[in-house]
Design an enzyme around this catalytic site. Sequence first.
Site: not given
Length: 251
Positions: A160, A147
């Site tokens: 995250y 990501s």
Amino acid sequence: MRLDGTVALVTGASSGIGAAASVSLARQGAAVAVVARRRERLDELAARIRGDGGDVLVIEADITQEAQAVEAVERTASELGRIDTLVNNAGVMLLGPAAGAPMTEWQRMVEINVLGLLYCAHAALPYLLKAAGAGPRHVADMVNVSSVAGRVPRSGSSVYNLTKHGVGAFSEALRQEVGQKHVRISLVEPGAVETELAGHNRPEVLETIRARFGGIERMQPEDIADAITYIVTRPRHVAVNELLIRPTEQE
């Protein structure tokens, strides 16, 4: 280079990027093992791939359980004959302030984004090395879907960020280890994509996400699938190590 005669395993294949990548790889000639927990979704995907003339193996598995991840890899190799491509796509994004965050959310991200990826990578690596040494392409690929959060830390994304930075570090170190054996390790870092990923967040966090990205045109899963397909269809002497892809309007 088309993928005829090769086998790909895609995790998190029941929706979003995983489903789109499975379809795309099958269209390039690969037999595809689609792995996820939601059997009904996998059956629908398999029907679509077969409708296009592709070869597909459905494997219902929770890759956060090491035994199930290993079994998925072993079944793929046993029933389809080999593994040339592994797409580690399964992941979860649970955002929000660290103070007061449910520890279960942090644990879930580590279990899926890190441990699940590692279980699959570890089990598949011997097969990838074998495929790289024995046709049809004499090269194999592991594509780890990360990501933008693996590059840019942001407030409210601490754990995250941690998981995705870890995936990036693992990918680069493994690339240096197996690249000379023609196993290519690639990292794909998407920005905002129109998938179910954000929908797993708590309502108050979901509102924040919508406020941040609601005004931009997000990418579609097929955009990332196209990038994954580009990576694994390069000639043997070309390795795409890292690919960062954002919507044009994303800051």
